[in-house]
Scaffold this active site. Structure first.
Site, mmCIF file in Angstrom:
data_model
loop_
_atom_site.group_PDB
_atom_site.id
_atom_site.type_symbol
_atom_site.label_atom_id
_atom_site.label_comp_id
_atom_site.label_asym_id
_atom_site.label_seq_id
_atom_site.Cartn_x
_atom_site.Cartn_y
_atom_site.Cartn_z
ATOM 1 N N HIS A 141 -6.435 -73.133 -21.948
ATOM 2 C CA HIS A 141 -6.102 -71.979 -21.105
ATOM 3 C C HIS A 141 -7.130 -70.868 -21.203
ATOM 4 O O HIS A 141 -7.078 -69.898 -20.446
ATOM 5 C CB HIS A 141 -4.723 -71.430 -21.468
ATOM 6 C CG HIS A 141 -4.677 -70.591 -22.710
ATOM 7 N ND1 HIS A 141 -5.163 -71.004 -23.927
ATOM 8 C CD2 HIS A 141 -4.179 -69.338 -22.917
ATOM 9 C CE1 HIS A 141 -4.965 -70.057 -24.835
ATOM 10 N NE2 HIS A 141 -4.387 -69.036 -24.248
ATOM 11 N N GLY A 142 -8.063 -70.972 -22.148
ATOM 12 C CA GLY A 142 -9.053 -69.924 -22.303
ATOM 13 C C GLY A 142 -10.075 -70.308 -23.352
ATOM 14 O O GLY A 142 -10.137 -71.457 -23.797
#
EC number: 6.5.1.8
Length: 384
Positions: free
Chosen positions: A287-288
């Site tokens: 997600h990041g």
């Protein structure tokens, strides 16, 4: 090849970390994956290349189990990242930064952004709606800096140089209230009534998506643009029933054919990817960039190397709106892993295809000092 971690003899669940040997993966995060794998009913734990330690459970993991564990999702249920196209005549970071609305407070009743909100607000919960929150949450005006897969970019309606709003936030106090109601009675144990938890969870997921949409509308109006619908909106703190089991995601986005914005930092690119992750990866992607420093370490090291003003202008020339000096250091780009390595690991493991990169122009973390002072001045005298 993915890193297949050896398991203790007593553990039946498997753990797979989708990262190359050169990637920054803390041993504490892998240890947390094994701790989760030892829980009753656990089947498989998939660690993403942004894997890092969390409070009681790893962040950047998808965890499949026959038992539903609310603590594996955490309090920020429905937290995610949405991408909204925006059209502006000119994009001068300094001027636009000064026009960002105060996303630390709910918009006023007459704010035109409310037109983006339906009448039936999930759970009827209004507190904090339209606000970004703290920690690693942000709202950002960015520019498409490179197109890496033309066909996918065309499908999304994106072209080189286009401007987008990126909003990363979740369900605010609603998700916290849901988890607290469970932990006060059951601690880190399973949900005694999974259907009841899932009903509340699903409301929080919808609330988080609505929250991102309202913030994007607020920013668009403030910058003199028309609000748009998101072209990407994926949460990364959730649980779903898939293939007859509970698939928990903590800091992992759905990777089953979705388009996902994998956030870098306020001083680096972010990557929009088209996903195609299979069951071994928990149908999930990163997600990041993932933290590589604790907040305490980032604060200590940052103060030794940088001034506050240096951190309000990034290496890519963007402007940071943040009235909290401590948060500036805690969320400095150096506190995170290299986003390029995270995306390379996803690509090498055939979990995702990079579509485009975005580069920040303005990143909002929390209101600038003048806005914060103005907000305090507006409070009734008896409550100062």
């Amino acid at each position: 090849m993915s890193q297949q971690e050896p398991l203790p003899q007593s553990t039946r669940a498997t753990v797979t970390v989708f990262a190359s040997p050169s990637s920054w993966i803390e041993s504490g995060a892998v240890a947390q994956c094994h701790q989760v794998a030892a829980l009753d009913g656990m089947i498989h734990v998939a660690g993403m290349p942004d894997l890092h330690p969390g409070k009681g459970a790893p962040i950047g993991a998808a965890m499949a189990s026959t038992v539903l564990y609310p603590f594996l999702v955490g309090s920020d249920i429905g937290c995610g990242v949405a991408v909204f196209p925006i059209r502006l005549k000119r994009a001068v970071p300094e001027k636009l930064a000064a026009r960002f609305p105060d996303l630390d407070r709910t918009p006023e009743p007459g704010d035109p952004a409310w037109a983006a909100v339906p009448d039936d607000i999930p759970a009827g919960y209004l507190e904090g709606l339209g606000t970004v929150g703290r920690g690693n949450h942000f709202a950002e005006l960015a520019r498409v800096d490179a197109v890496l897969a033309q066909e996918h970019a065309d499908r999304l309606g994106l072209a080189l140089g286009d401007l987008v709003l990126i909003v990363h936030s979740g369900s605010r106090g609603l998700g916290e209230r849901i988890l607290r109601a469970h932990t006060e009675v059951h601690g880190a144990g399973p949900a005694p009534d999974p259907a009841a938890y899932l009903a509340r969870h699903d409301e929080a997921v919808r609330w988080g998506s609505l929250n991102r949409r309202l913030m994007a509308a607020r920013i668009a109006h403030a910058l003199g643009a028309e609000p748009t619908a998101p072209i990407v909106d994926e949460c990364h703190n959730s649980v779903e029933i898939r293939d007859g089991v509970y698939l928990h995601r903590k800091g992992a986005a759905r990777g089953d054919g979705r388009d996902v914005l994998i956030a870098g930092t306020r001083g680096t690119h972010s990557y929009l990817v088209a996903t195609h992750a299979g069951p071994e990866a928990g149908h999930s992607v990163a997600h990041g960039a993932g933290r590589k420093m604790s907040r305490a370490d980032a604060l200590r090291r940052g103060k030794a190397k940088h001034t506050v003003e240096e951190l309000r202008r990034t290496p890519v020339g963007s402007v940071v709106v943040c009235g909290d000096r401590q948060l500036l250091f805690e969320e400095a780009p150096t506190a995170y892993k290299r986003i390029e390595q995270v995306v390379t690991d996803l690509t090498d493991h055939d979990l995702a295809t990079p579509v485009a990169t975005t580069v920040p122009l303005v990143t909002y973390k929390t209101a600038a000092p003048a806005s914060r002072d103005h907000r305090r001045d507006r409070r009734p005298a008896g409550r100062r």
